[in-house]
Design an enzyme around this catalytic site. Sequence first.
Site, short mmCIF file in Angstrom:
data_model
loop_
_atom_site.label_atom_id
_atom_site.label_comp_id
_atom_site.label_asym_id
_atom_site.label_seq_id
_atom_site.Cartn_x
_atom_site.Cartn_y
_atom_site.Cartn_z
N GLU A 187 59.59 -60.76 -82.07
CA GLU A 187 58.47 -59.81 -82.26
C GLU A 187 58.27 -59.12 -80.93
OE1 GLU A 187 57.25 -59.25 -85.07
OE2 GLU A 187 57.69 -61.04 -86.24
N CYS B 45 50.85 -55.09 -79.24
CA CYS B 45 52.19 -54.57 -79.58
C CYS B 45 52.09 -53.42 -80.58
CB CYS B 45 53.09 -55.68 -80.09
SG CYS B 45 52.37 -56.67 -81.39
#
Length: 455
Positions: free
Chosen positions: A229, A263
């Site tokens: 990720e 993110c």
Amino acid sequence: MSYKAVNPFNGKTIREFPDATDAEVDQALKKANHFYHAAKNQPISERAAQLEKLANEFSEHNEKYARFLTTNMGKLISQARSEVKKNVEFAMYYVKNGAQALQPVPYNNIPGKEAHVEFSSIGTIMSVEPWNFPYTQIMRVFAPNFIIGNPVILKHASIVPECAQAFEDACKTAGIPEGAFKNLFINYDQVNHIIADTRVQGVALTGSENAGRKIAAEAGKNLKKSTMELGGTDVSIILNDADLKTAVEGTVAARLNNSGQVCTAAKRYIVQSGIYADFLAGIIDEFSKRRLGDPLDERTTLGPLSSRSAQQNLHQQVKKILAGGAKILWGDPELPQGPGALFNPLIISGMTLDNPMYDTELFGPVAQVYKADTEEDILKIANHSNYGLGGAVYSKDAEHAKHIASQVETGQVAINQPLSSYPELPFGGVKNSGYGRELSDMGIREFVNAKTILN
Ligand code: NDP
């Protein structure tokens, strides 16, 4: 000692933690393996009950856990409380739905034969996690793997050791069996040693593209399944027919939440020409309302960055962006005075493809604005990125927004709202944003033996 909690608002060291020894690493691997074998003979319902106790521990002592987030990495105390709540939601999703997601799947599609796929644990998972969501990043990996019966060894970011320790302490208080979860204050070589160990069968990382390339290479070298990720340069697309208030509020929240260190933060706003001037006025108004300061002070609406080095790094990045030809539309690019890691929010325009910083992930309160006439132009800008994590589309015509969303090359897109993680929904990216999915039924099936039984 490399694991050190330093308050990023005032630069004061809070606590240092001794590095783990190789003997401690071996002991952790041994205990994890013991849990792995013991869990094979334990019903899932028992682990679900233990996970619920862990959720209750976080829920009942929200303030205690929230303060570690604020003092270690500068999250606003209100957002820290929300993270602890989200941590509980992630755990409770797997308490309630984990067993169901692991039910065998019948494959009766061969005439005269019966088959099914059953899901079982595979071994220890090495989890390497970042500082931006210190608890929920752990829980995303721990909760599903605990339900399956995979033990998790954690290497957390070196700047949030009190959070890592608090998570482990919470597990002990809640009665999570020994070996199921272990935090280790280890260095990169020790991480590689763990990945290479035959008892370890999976590697989960959230972090930068750079860390992803290194850890994924170690996992690949050792033929271990991994999920990555990684970062992103997510777009928020604002079409001419967007509801202005919804778009302004949604995109500003998506850029400034967690001081911009997310993110899936809205790092690029792509705005259609017809709404550009109003949208710009709206976001400048919202940005200028933010009050920089101590994240423990309830009146503060923009806390510091996670560390002094994160502040210096972003400052250098902004200088390079401006040297590359981009312009500041609003904000002061100079660093605020003081020992902490405060950073003035900025709105930048004029980012061109030949700017050396184009497509760099800016981890802080810096928004980039692009103006585009046609939807074709919008999608060209949106997809001109090596990243592919998330995004958002704003339009009063939701069906049309969905059509645009389908053409954005990312793992997830939200319509008329900031993108957020829900335990019920898969989360992950494509391209350099990584691979694999966390959360939901997909997340719990990442590190399993999906075994086909044919009769
Ligand atoms: P990193 O990706 O370097 O750190 C994330 C985690 O990976 C930390 O636990 C770190 O440990 C660990 N790590 C890094 N390299 C290795 C390695 N070779 N072997 C083992 N573990 C490793 O993030 P940074 O904190 O350095 O942040 C830099 C930039 O990364 C940010 O500015 C942002 O752009 C991006 N980032 C993106 C995140 C996201 O959610 N997408 C999260 C965090 C960062 P340690 O702390 O000890 O170095």
